[in-house]
Design an enzyme around this catalytic site. Structure first.
Site, PDB file in Angstrom:
ATOM      1  N   HIS A 161      86.162 -20.549  17.657  1.00 19.91           N
ATOM      2  CA  HIS A 161      85.605 -21.262  16.505  1.00 19.91           C
ATOM      3  C   HIS A 161      84.355 -20.555  15.985  1.00 19.91           C
ATOM      4  O   HIS A 161      84.251 -20.241  14.794  1.00 19.91           O
ATOM      5  CB  HIS A 161      85.276 -22.704  16.905  1.00 19.91           C
ATOM      6  N   GLU A 162      83.403 -20.326  16.875  1.00 20.63           N
ATOM      7  CA  GLU A 162      82.129 -19.757  16.437  1.00 20.63           C
ATOM      8  C   GLU A 162      82.280 -18.327  15.929  1.00 20.63           C
ATOM      9  O   GLU A 162      81.699 -17.944  14.910  1.00 20.63           O
ATOM     10  CB  GLU A 162      81.112 -19.812  17.582  1.00 20.63           C
ATOM     11  N   GLU A 200      84.103 -24.757   7.934  1.00 24.89           N
ATOM     12  CA  GLU A 200      84.198 -25.337   9.272  1.00 24.89           C
ATOM     13  C   GLU A 200      85.657 -25.470   9.702  1.00 24.89           C
ATOM     14  O   GLU A 200      86.009 -25.196  10.855  1.00 24.89           O
ATOM     15  CB  GLU A 200      83.495 -26.694   9.273  1.00 24.89           C
ATOM     16  N   HIS A 219      81.207 -30.977   9.071  1.00 26.02           N
ATOM     17  CA  HIS A 219      82.072 -31.160  10.241  1.00 26.02           C
ATOM     18  C   HIS A 219      83.064 -32.288  10.012  1.00 26.02           C
ATOM     19  O   HIS A 219      84.102 -32.347  10.689  1.00 26.02           O
ATOM     20  CB  HIS A 219      81.228 -31.430  11.485  1.00 26.02           C
ATOM     21  N   HIS A 247      83.499 -18.023  12.446  1.00 22.48           N
ATOM     22  CA  HIS A 247      82.485 -18.142  11.400  1.00 22.48           C
ATOM     23  C   HIS A 247      82.068 -16.747  10.926  1.00 22.48           C
ATOM     24  O   HIS A 247      81.782 -16.534   9.742  1.00 22.48           O
ATOM     25  CB  HIS A 247      81.254 -18.884  11.923  1.00 22.48           C
TER      26      HIS A 247
END
Length: 756
Positions: free
Chosen positions: A367-368, A391, A455, A371
């Site tokens: 996920h991170e 997101e 989010h 980004h």
């Protein structure tokens, strides 16, 4: 995995998109005859298809990518002229990707008088003998002056105040705010961009970008720049690791993935800490008591994410340049989060509550780090609907990385953060099949979505991706039970996560820009589906169905569809050219057009072009019929009015908060006075129509108010007004008078006409 929600200077965002795409928002016509060859079981089973090889992005070596970037840079000035950019504008190459068929997609940032333009990014698509572009904003880029009225010091002070009010700790600005042009919403404005450091309320480092109007000192926008989100790991189990032997000591340096390094921050909050090392190349014991355990999960998460993007898309690292990020474990004390930072080009993980619940699961890592991929490609602004899409993109690729890695210790699923148990009750952070199960996320799009935390506004896009991958209704995947609803109550057929991820990746890297909203994401993914699987193929139709299921756009019906055609008004003796747009979902089938009720002097061609010169005043019902080779038929009915009208289609620019402008129309050889129901059609392109007064001025000078700063924050004027002008002679010069009475938004009179 949290991020501060920015605010806007006005009650709405104005996002202008110029996507080059198939017309994907067509309304459906009334269908008769034989049904088309769309999937017979829409809503059942799965649609399995093989992507077109020509549309796949080819892997680029760092040298090849560098050569493409250099070539695009050499041609940047010529490209700017081709796109019609102003003399003060220049293009700066950000990235280049290339399809197997040779089509090149070059992503540019823009400058104006040497200043960065925030929201000025665009993508140029070159191939197959044509060049098209996708732009973050369609606004004309100009500012009244490049010298600010507000000093950098004032902007700095106001940015610090904004950060402290948002809960920042130890807020500070390193250096001087930079002068920029803000173009992501509303009228382009000269601005200061301040980056406020320190820490967010939960201990996450802060890179809060505050955009301040350099003329008025008002805050235009803000967004957070820090994105949250063999060895034995706590979550990944026993996994292979890439390590490097240095003398007699092994280092957690992955030579197979550009030397990715994993560090132990030792509960610090800055720097890199200490590189993980080991004497026997057997790392961790699966418990948080062993500091190496977190390092195993972190290093494997980075490797699995790197491998996923390379194996599936041919992407060579986060930025596609062959350069590795680095990772830091054991950040802070009791830090219940993890984050990606473009500034350090690194991933950082906290140890959670009591420093015993690290946030190092595979989907958190993916996920991170995703980004970073978004930042390197579309650059979706982390605010409003684009922030929700940013997101969601990380959640989407987190799930995809899990399925690609297929770990026994972390079985692939459509849950986010289920392994880390951040809430202490065994529940995931987010549910992609029904996002509202977390108590806050939205299942479906609505007009308020851009006003909530990203989010939670990510929910509908996550829901879209799950529906596209697996379909609607109750089912079990890898032992996990799902039951995904739809907004319209109709079923959705899944296409499998393999093809769903390809569509989202192509849309992200090729068609989305920094300001893409949900409607723009629908357009981008449909274009990506057309590229990969063919327009109106079963896969393409499934994309449309999945968007409709979250309340974004209509479903596309099987067979022939005709675009909605507005009621028409034409002048006697004026040339007419109206193209009827239609398509069929029956692959390879040709269309035939016919029409009844056309005004005298007009005809329709076999390709759907209505043309000619109307000769007779009157109003008629026109019925257009379109048939494909299979016999599938659709009809569309609208009215066509022919009248004696007088118009002006010469563009007249409206100055910002300036003097009124006029557009004249002259009527000659008409006796008597105008009608008690004189019609005035006006089309004005202008953001924030509440700035405008619009008047009709008669031949004798009498003024009729048509619009007096009404409509608030809505954009544009496109309507017909009716006034009693019976005290005015028909013959003479009539004028449309428009004045902008409030600073910031600008536009122009596109056309208007009069039926006196």
């Amino acid at each position: 995995m949290s991020r501060q929600h920015p605010s806007s200077h006005r009650s709405r965002y104005t996002f202008a998109l110029a996507l080059t795409a198939i017309s994907t928002l067509l309304a459906t016509g009334v269908q008769t005859g034989t049904a088309g060859a769309a999937p017979a079981a829409r809503g059942h089973g799965k649609i399995l298809a093989t992507p077109k090889s020509g549309a796949a992005q080819v892997p680029l070596t760092p040298a090849r990518r560098a050569a493409l970037v250099e070539n695009a840079t050499d041609k940047a000035a010529a490209t700017a002229r081709t796109l019609g950019l102003g003399a003060k504008e220049k293009l700066v190459v950000k990235d280049v990707v290339q399809d197997a068929d040779g089509t090149t997609h070059t992503r540019y940032e823009r400058t104006y008088a040497g200043m960065p333009v925030l929201g000025g990014d665009l993508v140029v698509h070159t191939g197959k003998g044509r060049t098209t572009s996708t732009r973050a904003t369609g606004a004309t880029l100009t500012v009244p002056a490049t010298r600010p009225s507000v000093t950098a010091g004032t902007a700095k002070t106001r940015a610090l105040t904004a950060a402290r009010r948002a809960g920042a700790k130890a807020a500070e600005i390193d250096g001087t705010p930079r002068r920029v042009v803000w173009a992501a919403s509303g009228k382009p404005a000269l601005a200061w961009e301040s980056v406020v450091g320190g820490f967010q309320h939960d201990g996450t480092p802060s890179e809060l970008h505050v955009i301040t109007d350099a003329r008025t000192g008002k805050e235009l926008f803000r967004y957070q720049g820090v994105e949250t989100g063999t060895g034995t790991g706590q979550f990944n189990g026993t996994v292979p690791l890439g390590t490097t032997l240095s003398g007699s000591t092994y280092q957690l340096v992955d030579g197979d993935r550009a030397g990715h390094r994993t560090y132990d921050l030792n509960q610090g909050t800055s720097g890199t800490g200490t590189l993980f090392t080991d004497d026997n190349d057997i790392w961790g014991d699966g418990t948080p008591a062993d500091r190496q355990t977190a390092g195993v999960d972190v290093a494997f998460g980075a490797a699995a994410t790197w491998d996923y993007y390379k194996d599936v898309f041919g992407r060579n690292g986060i930025r596609n340049d062959g350069v590795a990020a680095y990772s830091r474990a054991h950040y802070g004390n009791n830090y219940v989060n993890a984050f990606w930072s473009d500034t350090c080009f690194c991933m950082t993980y906290g140890d959670g509550s009591g420093n015993t619940h690290p946030l190092t699961a595979l989907d958190v890592a993916a996920h991170e780090m995703s980004h970073g991929v978004t930042s390197a490609t579309a650059g979706l602004t982390y605010s409003g609907e684009s922030g929700g899409l940013n997101e969601a993109t990380s959640d989407i690729f987190a799930a995809a990385v899990e399925f690609h890695a297929d770990l026994p210790a972390d079985v692939p699923d459509y849950l986010v953060g289920e392994k880390i148990d951040i809430n202490g009750d065994g529940t995931p952070l987010r549910y992609m099949d029904k996002p509202s199960r977390d108590g806050t996320s939205r299942d479906y799009w609505d007009s308020s979505l851009g006003n909530i935390d990203v989010h939670y506004s990510s929910g509908p896009a996550n829901h879209f991706f799950y529906l596209l991958s697996e379909g609607s209704g109750a089912k079990t995947v890898n032992g996990v039970a799902y039951d995904s609803p739809t907004h319209d109550g109709l079923p959705v057929t899944g296409i499998g996560i393999e093809n769903a991820q390809r569509i989202w990746y192509r849309a992200l890297t090729t068609y989305m820009t920094s300001t893409t909203n949900y409607a723009g994401a629908r357009t981008a993914t449909l274009q990506a589906a057309a590229d990969l699987f063919g327009a109106y193929s079963p896969t393409y139709l499934a994309v449309s169905d999945a968007w409709a299921a979250i309340n974004v756009g209509p479903r596309i019906a099987p067979g022939v569809n005709i675009a909605a055609t507005a009621d028409q008004t034409s002048g006697v003796g004026d040339q007419v050219s109206l193209q009827i747009d239609a398509y069929t979902t029956n692959s390879g089938s040709a269309l035939t057009y016919s029409a009844t009720g056309l005004p005298d002097g007009l005809t329709i061609s076999p390709t759907g072009l209505i043309s000619g010169t109307p000769t007779t005043v009157g109003t008629q019902d026109v019925k257009v019929t379109v048939t494909d080779d299979t016999g599938s038929t659709a009809t569309r009915t609208f009215t066509w009015r022919v009248a004696k009208l007088y118009g002006n289609a010469t563009r007249v620019d409206i100055p910002d908060a300036g003097a009124a402008v006029e557009s004249p129309v002259t009527v000659a050889d008409r006796d008597g006075n105008a009608s008690t129901a004189t019609e005035v059609y006006v089309k004005i392109v202008h953001t924030y129509r509440g700035d405008l007064t619009v008047d009709l001025v008669g031949p004798d000078g009498k003024v009729y108010s048509l619009l007096n700063r009404s409509g608030g924050s809505a954009d544009n004027v496109d309507q017909t007004f009716v006034v009693d002008a019976s005290d005015q002679p028909v013959s003479g010069t009539w004028k449309l008078r428009v004045q902008d009475r409030l600073a910031r938004d600008v536009g122009y009179i596109e056309k208007w006409y009069l039926i006196p």
